[in-house]
Design an enzyme around this catalytic site. Structure first.
Site, mmCIF file in Angstrom:
data_model
loop_
_atom_site.group_PDB
_atom_site.id
_atom_site.type_symbol
_atom_site.label_atom_id
_atom_site.label_comp_id
_atom_site.label_asym_id
_atom_site.label_seq_id
_atom_site.Cartn_x
_atom_site.Cartn_y
_atom_site.Cartn_z
ATOM 1 N N SER A 151 73.161 15.547 39.601
ATOM 2 C CA SER A 151 72.788 16.926 39.918
ATOM 3 C C SER A 151 72.006 16.899 41.217
ATOM 4 C CB SER A 151 71.891 17.451 38.786
ATOM 5 O OG SER A 151 71.166 18.593 39.182
ATOM 6 N N TYR A 164 64.636 16.413 32.603
ATOM 7 C CA TYR A 164 65.943 16.472 33.272
ATOM 8 C C TYR A 164 65.882 15.772 34.631
ATOM 9 C CZ TYR A 164 70.301 18.756 34.848
ATOM 10 O OH TYR A 164 71.567 19.020 35.306
HETATM 11 N N1 LIG Z 1 75.580 23.515 34.803
HETATM 12 C C1 LIG Z 1 74.956 23.149 35.907
HETATM 13 O O1 LIG Z 1 74.497 23.973 36.693
HETATM 14 C C2 LIG Z 1 74.810 21.718 36.260
HETATM 15 C C3 LIG Z 1 74.362 21.404 37.544
HETATM 16 C C4 LIG Z 1 74.233 20.074 37.900
HETATM 17 C C5 LIG Z 1 74.528 19.089 36.976
HETATM 18 N N2 LIG Z 1 74.941 19.438 35.732
HETATM 19 C C6 LIG Z 1 75.220 18.360 34.798
HETATM 20 O O2 LIG Z 1 76.542 18.446 34.354
HETATM 21 C C7 LIG Z 1 76.640 17.887 33.060
HETATM 22 C C8 LIG Z 1 77.386 18.842 32.153
HETATM 23 O O3 LIG Z 1 76.672 20.056 32.114
HETATM 24 P P1 LIG Z 1 77.325 21.449 31.692
HETATM 25 O O4 LIG Z 1 76.711 22.460 32.569
HETATM 26 O O5 LIG Z 1 78.782 21.344 31.601
HETATM 27 O O6 LIG Z 1 76.652 21.613 30.272
HETATM 28 P P2 LIG Z 1 77.211 22.165 28.884
HETATM 29 O O7 LIG Z 1 76.001 22.485 28.083
HETATM 30 O O8 LIG Z 1 78.241 23.201 29.118
HETATM 31 O O9 LIG Z 1 77.908 20.864 28.312
HETATM 32 C C9 LIG Z 1 77.207 19.723 27.945
HETATM 33 C C10 LIG Z 1 77.960 19.053 26.839
HETATM 34 O O10 LIG Z 1 77.231 17.885 26.458
HETATM 35 C C11 LIG Z 1 77.296 17.803 25.060
HETATM 36 N N3 LIG Z 1 76.183 17.037 24.537
HETATM 37 C C12 LIG Z 1 74.868 17.312 24.656
HETATM 38 N N4 LIG Z 1 74.145 16.426 23.950
HETATM 39 C C13 LIG Z 1 75.033 15.584 23.380
HETATM 40 C C14 LIG Z 1 74.907 14.463 22.518
HETATM 41 N N5 LIG Z 1 73.715 14.061 22.058
HETATM 42 N N6 LIG Z 1 76.020 13.827 22.137
HETATM 43 C C15 LIG Z 1 77.245 14.231 22.539
HETATM 44 N N7 LIG Z 1 77.423 15.294 23.340
HETATM 45 C C16 LIG Z 1 76.328 15.957 23.752
HETATM 46 C C17 LIG Z 1 77.232 19.232 24.569
HETATM 47 O O11 LIG Z 1 77.726 19.371 23.248
HETATM 48 C C18 LIG Z 1 78.085 19.941 25.609
HETATM 49 O O12 LIG Z 1 79.433 20.040 25.197
HETATM 50 C C19 LIG Z 1 75.217 17.582 32.597
HETATM 51 O O13 LIG Z 1 74.916 16.220 32.794
HETATM 52 C C20 LIG Z 1 74.387 18.428 33.539
HETATM 53 O O14 LIG Z 1 73.111 17.882 33.729
HETATM 54 C C21 LIG Z 1 75.090 20.731 35.355
#
Ligand SMILES: NC(=O)c1ccc[n+]([C@@H]2O[C@H](COP(=O)([O-])OP(=O)(O)OC[C@H]3O[C@@H](n4cnc5c(N)ncnc54)[C@H](O)[C@@H]3O)[C@@H](O)[C@H]2O)c1
Length: 269
Positions: A151, A164
């Protein structure tokens, strides 16, 4: 025009041609926004995708969406806090996408220590165990791709996101170390670093951010999330998946130990 409505529209055909026929790819957090897009992108490239998430229903929906793609998608329900199971699940994979994550927005003095521990477990320790589980096969064949979904918060801090930011900064270090160790074995390791992506993780954050910053929810997007971004929109999950696909392709074999930043100019400040 609102900040988020400035997106040019649905993406067209994938920008980079990628053939992952015969390859197995494991994507964690595959039921969520970015993970789902990555799983579908890699399956479209012909990979046999092992889609890992704790959300069984979300994985079933994903499996339906993947029907008809060039590759296959196999749902694997797993809570990544079970670190031994995570390491086992990664055995035999050619491509590993460490993506699962969670967020809690809270000042440090109010941040529950057990949540801090869980965030570090899922977002740093599990990736270590998954890489550990995947490397023997990758090293054995002299080829592997590790992509860690980091991120902007792997490179910059924001207030109220101690767990985070700590986890993502740690993931950056883990990714670079894996790159140094993997290079002689044909294994690359990189991060992709999006700014705010249009996913449930961000949508759920609006209320939390509104409380922490003391402003109404409708002002959070423009005044908090997009404040530092020169491009005033959220990035789409498919745009992140395309960056992941690039890092898995032959044109990226010299790209390792680095971070591909997709932040609309945030870190140009
Ligand atoms: N959404 C954003 O703005 C953003 C920005 C930068 C980075 N990210 C990163 O992208 C990645 C995905 O984020 P997203 O926005 O798609 O989030 P999201 O919440 O849509 O998806 C995250 C997924 O991880 C799964 N998860 C969480 N804990 C878990 C566990 N203990 N075991 C198995 N699965 C688990 C959840 O069930 C979910 O399906 C993350 O690492 C996040 O930090 C997101």
């Amino acid at each position: 025009m609102t900040a988020s409505s400035a997106h040019p529209g649905p993406l067209g055909a994938p920008a980079s041609l990628l053939d992952l026929g015969g390859r197995t790819a494991l994507v964690t957090g595959a039921a969520g926004g970015i993970g789902r897009a990555c799983a579908l992108r890699l399956a479209a490239a012909g990979a046999k995708v092992r889609a890992v998430d704790r959300d069984a229903a979300g994985l079933e929906t994903l499996a339906d969406q993947a029907r008809g793609l060039a590759g296959t998608l196999e749902p694997h329900v797993l809570d990544l806090t079970d670190l031994d199971a995570a390491e086992l699940a990664a055995a035999g994979t050619d491509v590993l996408v460490n993506n699962a994550g969670l967020q809690l927005v809270r000042p440090i003095e109010e941040f529950p220590p057990d949540v801090f521990h869980t965030v570090l477990t899922v977002m740093l320790e599990a990736p270590f165990r998954l890489i550990r589980g995947a490397l023997p096969h990758m090293y054995g064949q002299g080829w592997g791709r590790i992509v860690n979904v980091s991120s902007v918060h792997g490179l910059r801090a924001s207030a109220y996101k101690s767990a985070y930011v700590a986890a993502k900064h740690g993931l950056e270090g883990l990714s670079k170390t894996a790159a140094l160790e993997g290079a002689p074995h044909g294994v690359t390791s990189n991060c992709v670093n999006p700014a705010y992506v249009r996913t449930p993780l961000v949508e759920q954050q609006l209320a939390d951010q509104s409380r922490a910053h003391g402003i109404p929810e409708e002002r959070v997007l423009a005044e908090v999330l997009l404040q530092d971004s020169a491009v005033k929109r959220l990035i789409e999950p498919e745009e992140v998946a395309e960056a992941v696909a690039y890092l898995c392709g032959p044109q990226a074999s010299f790209v390792t130990g680095t971070s591909l930043v997709l932040d609309g100019g945030w870190t140009a400040h």
